[in-house]
Motif scaffolding. Structure first.
Motif, PDB file in Angstrom:
ATOM      1  N   SER A  88      -2.861   4.366 -31.881  1.00 52.16           N
ATOM      2  CA  SER A  88      -3.244   5.595 -32.574  1.00 52.16           C
ATOM      3  C   SER A  88      -4.734   5.551 -32.895  1.00 52.16           C
ATOM      4  CB  SER A  88      -2.446   5.766 -33.870  1.00 52.16           C
ATOM      5  OG  SER A  88      -2.692   4.684 -34.757  1.00 52.16           O
ATOM      6  N   LEU A  93      -4.831   4.333 -20.192  1.00 56.05           N
ATOM      7  CA  LEU A  93      -5.756   5.145 -20.993  1.00 56.05           C
ATOM      8  C   LEU A  93      -6.643   6.036 -20.120  1.00 56.05           C
ATOM      9  CD1 LEU A  93      -6.914   2.571 -23.702  1.00 56.05           C
ATOM     10  CD2 LEU A  93      -5.383   4.510 -24.004  1.00 56.05           C
ATOM     11  N   LEU A 109     -11.029   2.853 -30.982  1.00 55.08           N
ATOM     12  CA  LEU A 109     -11.128   2.091 -29.734  1.00 55.08           C
ATOM     13  C   LEU A 109     -12.392   2.385 -28.937  1.00 55.08           C
ATOM     14  CD1 LEU A 109      -9.853   0.191 -27.622  1.00 55.08           C
ATOM     15  CD2 LEU A 109      -8.623   2.166 -26.723  1.00 55.08           C
ATOM     16  N   THR A 110     -12.815   3.648 -28.889  1.00 53.92           N
ATOM     17  CA  THR A 110     -13.951   3.987 -28.017  1.00 53.92           C
ATOM     18  C   THR A 110     -15.242   3.240 -28.373  1.00 53.92           C
ATOM     19  OG1 THR A 110     -14.379   5.975 -29.356  1.00 53.92           O
ATOM     20  CG2 THR A 110     -13.050   6.250 -27.377  1.00 53.92           C
ATOM     21  N   TYR A 131      -7.310   6.399 -31.247  1.00 49.11           N
ATOM     22  CA  TYR A 131      -8.107   5.759 -30.202  1.00 49.11           C
ATOM     23  C   TYR A 131      -9.567   6.217 -30.218  1.00 49.11           C
ATOM     24  CZ  TYR A 131      -4.092   3.674 -27.771  1.00 49.11           C
ATOM     25  OH  TYR A 131      -3.014   2.906 -27.443  1.00 49.11           O
ATOM     26  N   LYS A 132      -9.791   7.488 -30.506  1.00 47.47           N
ATOM     27  CA  LYS A 132     -11.154   8.015 -30.405  1.00 47.47           C
ATOM     28  C   LYS A 132     -12.112   7.294 -31.332  1.00 47.47           C
ATOM     29  CE  LYS A 132     -13.849  12.292 -30.452  1.00 47.47           C
ATOM     30  NZ  LYS A 132     -13.830  13.768 -30.635  1.00 47.47           N
ATOM     31  N   VAL A 169     -11.548   9.189 -24.843  1.00 46.28           N
ATOM     32  CA  VAL A 169     -10.810   7.939 -24.645  1.00 46.28           C
ATOM     33  C   VAL A 169     -10.693   7.604 -23.170  1.00 46.28           C
ATOM     34  CG1 VAL A 169      -8.597   6.771 -25.004  1.00 46.28           C
ATOM     35  CG2 VAL A 169      -9.538   8.239 -26.794  1.00 46.28           C
ATOM     36  N   HIS A 183      -5.438   9.466 -20.494  1.00 45.70           N
ATOM     37  CA  HIS A 183      -5.148   9.873 -21.871  1.00 45.70           C
ATOM     38  C   HIS A 183      -5.545  11.334 -22.080  1.00 45.70           C
ATOM     39  CE1 HIS A 183      -5.288   9.773 -26.322  1.00 45.70           C
ATOM     40  NE2 HIS A 183      -4.450   8.763 -26.202  1.00 45.70           N
ATOM     41  N   ARG A 210      -6.825  -2.950 -31.085  1.00 44.37           N
ATOM     42  CA  ARG A 210      -6.963  -1.503 -31.246  1.00 44.37           C
ATOM     43  C   ARG A 210      -6.127  -0.747 -30.208  1.00 44.37           C
ATOM     44  NH1 ARG A 210     -10.954   0.321 -34.904  1.00 44.37           N
ATOM     45  NH2 ARG A 210     -10.675  -1.112 -36.666  1.00 44.37           N
ATOM     46  N   ILE A 211      -6.027  -1.294 -29.004  1.00 45.04           N
ATOM     47  CA  ILE A 211      -5.175  -0.656 -27.991  1.00 45.04           C
ATOM     48  C   ILE A 211      -3.717  -0.719 -28.425  1.00 45.04           C
ATOM     49  CG2 ILE A 211      -4.320  -0.809 -25.622  1.00 45.04           C
ATOM     50  CD1 ILE A 211      -7.051  -1.786 -24.757  1.00 45.04           C
TER      51      ILE A 211
END
Length: 574
Positions: free
Chosen positions: A349, A427, A355-356, A351-352, A435, A430, A344-345
């Motif tokens: 794109s 990050l 990735l979070t 990320y919210k 994020v 960011h 995911r990193i």
């Protein structure tokens, strides 16, 4: 196709003509999703006419065609008033064979009621197939109508449509794929759009348990212990796409139903079972890599809803055993989560949303489960040694994500590089608040919430946002208690430590001193010039000088320089 002509013919046509007329309408509009606003009234009347036909005794093929027409029309939220009524929703529920509440006993002649405890008559194969198609079309219509109409959502609650869905869940083992898929999707939509329905579904209808059983059957879970699902056979075929799709809908519905807090010990037991099933999901392979990642994403989202104490079901596998250095815990699932985080990193794109959730899950797991935290920090070194033993090189693409390896090279800034640590430090600055907070909190917990340890790995500049938010700019620790610190500093780090710039977190190359050849008068002039510039910017409110208060929070400089009242009382100092 002229809708006025269609409406006029429907009033006097027989079954065969109605079916042919609507079939032609369906062919012309099968791929239509944006409709002419001028014909809203006519389409609304067509909805009403189709419902009238469905209320009559018409053949199954005509029912199917009518439902296809209604499904197409239900894409337009402006024409659903005739459907979003008690009679309209009961008609669709009857044709979807959803028993329970006001829909009980309203099934089609010859069609079995799901979950009524009686064996329905067994029709011939062609008739059974036609009935199944009608049920699927009715479920699709209900999904569209519920999604697009708030009035239909309220009527669904009033007629207890969810009770019929729960009855259907109890027959999941006999589901045809599409029947199960759209039953689960309808449950997902209702639980997402009606928060008041979630508590009833959980407490009175035991839907969480039912959905867990659906997942067990769909994923073919076998149990080696109370909370231990047997690991899938590595030689087995990937999970079929249809099974995967139903499982994803079940996970989405479970997510909605577990958003609120647990109610008691029964929930704790059920949540541990769900956590064990989710571990099974993390270990599964599907037919494509994208589907596997989607499954892992839903598993991560649902794990975030479970009490953090239940996450021990991910690592506590007494039958399979684990790694001795981590208390005998099995860390396979944690490694999958780390790999998922790395992917995911690297996507760079969304990320919210992408990735979070996994950062939050790993953070809470590390905070409350010592073995998870120790594994995330130490597994890199262990993997590196294994790779060296096998003469593997990092260029082979087989290296494990490096989160917080022991520091050896401190000549490179923490945010520069390709390791997971480098990516997470980047990050921390960011532009998206959620994020950078998630990345910073993850690293902070891995450092046992020690400011000194965090600064060692990230530098003060990258960590300033977290420290300011936590009131730790003056140093110290977070509120969570951890085991005593162990001296994990390498000899290279200890040697270089006095020369590390605490702001950037690395050893900087010596820079020429611009004041070296200046006279004292020139130095004083430049200093006064700088003071005047800062004063001007401050008076114009372009900048505002800040300082750190004794409690570690930021405040205007004049407040931090002003001694608190009573601090000098009884002091003998000058």
């Amino acid at each position: 196709m002229d809708l006025n002509n269609v409406l006029s013919q429907l009033e006097s046509a027989n079954d065969v003509d109605i079916e042919e007329l609507l079939r032609e309408f369906n062919r012309e509009n099968s791929h239509t999703f944006t409709f002419d606003q001028k014909e809203e009234t006519l389409r609304s009347k067509l909805c009403q006419s189709v419902l009238i036909v469905l209320g009559m005794q018409v053949p199954l093929s005509c029912q199917k065609t009518c439902l296809e027409t209604l499904r197409i029309l239900s894409r337009d939220k402006c024409v659903l008033a005739p459907v979003a009524t008690r009679d309209g929703m009961l008609t669709l529920a009857r044709m979807a064979q959803l028993s329970g509440g006001e829909t009980a006993g309203a099934g089609q002649a010859g069609a079995g009621q799901a979950g009524d405890g009686q064996e329905p008559p067994q029709p011939s194969a062609p008739v059974a197939e036609e009935e199944r198609v009608v049920v699927v079309e009715a479920l699709k219509c209900l999904c569209n109508v519920v999604y697009n109409s708030a009035a239909a959502q309220q009527v669904s609650v009033d007629v207890k449509l969810a009770h019929g869905l729960c009855a259907s869940l109890r027959t999941a083992a006999a589901w045809h794929h599409e029947v199960g898929l759209f039953t689960l999707r309808l449950l997902f939509l209702l639980s997402a759009l009606r928060s008041d329905l979630r508590v009833e579904l959980r407490r009175e209808r035991q839907v969480v348990k039912l959905l867990a059983e659906v997942l067990e059957h769909t994923l073919d879970v076998r149990w080696d212990g109370t909370y231990e699902a047997a690991r899938p056979d590595p030689q087995s075929l990937p999970l079929p796409a249809e099974d995967n799709d139903r499982a994803m809908e079940a996970l989405k519905a479970l997510f909605n139903l577990t958003v609120c807090n647990a109610d008691g010990k029964e929930d704790d037991h059920q949540y541990r079972i769900i956590a064990a099933i989710l571990r099974h999901v993390l270990m599964l392979r599907t037919e494509t890599e994208d589907k596997t990642e989607e499954a892992h994403s839903h598993a991560v989202n649902l794990l975030n809803n479970l009490p953090v104490s239940c996450l021990d079901a991910l690592i506590d596998l007494p039958v399979r055993g684990g790694l001795e250095e981590y208390g005998g815990k099995n860390m396979d699932a944690i490694q999958v989560l780390l790999d998922f985080m790395e992917k995911r990193i690297d996507k760079g794109s969304n990320y919210k949303e992408g990735l979070t959730p996994v950062l939050s899950l790993l953070t809470e797991g590390s905070r409350h489960h010592r073995e998870i935290r120790r594994y995330i920090k130490a597994q890199v070194l262990q993997k590196r040694q294994q790779q060296q033993h096998r003469s593997l090189r990092s260029s082979s693409g087989l290296s494990t994500p490096q989160v917080l390896p022991p520091l050896t090279d401190v000549k490179i800034r923490p945010e520069v590089g390709t390791t997971t640590r480098n990516k997470l430090v980047r990050l921390m600055t960011h532009v998206e608040m959620a994020v950078k907070q998630a990345a910073a909190e993850f690293l902070f917990v891995l450092c046992k919430e020690s400011v000194d340890n965090l600064l060692k790995y990230t530098g003060y500049g990258n960590a300033a946002g977290l420290l300011m938010a936590r009131g730790l700019l003056g140093g110290g620790r977070g509120e969570t208690e951890y085991s005593p610190d162990e001296d994990s500093d390498t000899e290279e780090y200890k040697t270089a430590k006095p020369f590390i710039n605490p702001i950037t977190g690395h050893v900087e190359e010596p820079m020429p001193n611009p004041m070296e050849e200046m006279t004292e008068e020139q130095k004083e002039y430049e200093a006064q010039k700088l003071v005047n510039m800062l004063d001007k910017l401050s008076r114009q409110s372009v900048i505002r000088p800040m300082g750190v208060k004794p409690d570690g929070t930021l405040a205007p400089l004049e407040e931090t320089l002003r001694a608190p009242p009573g601090d000098d009382a009884g002091s003998d100092s000058d």
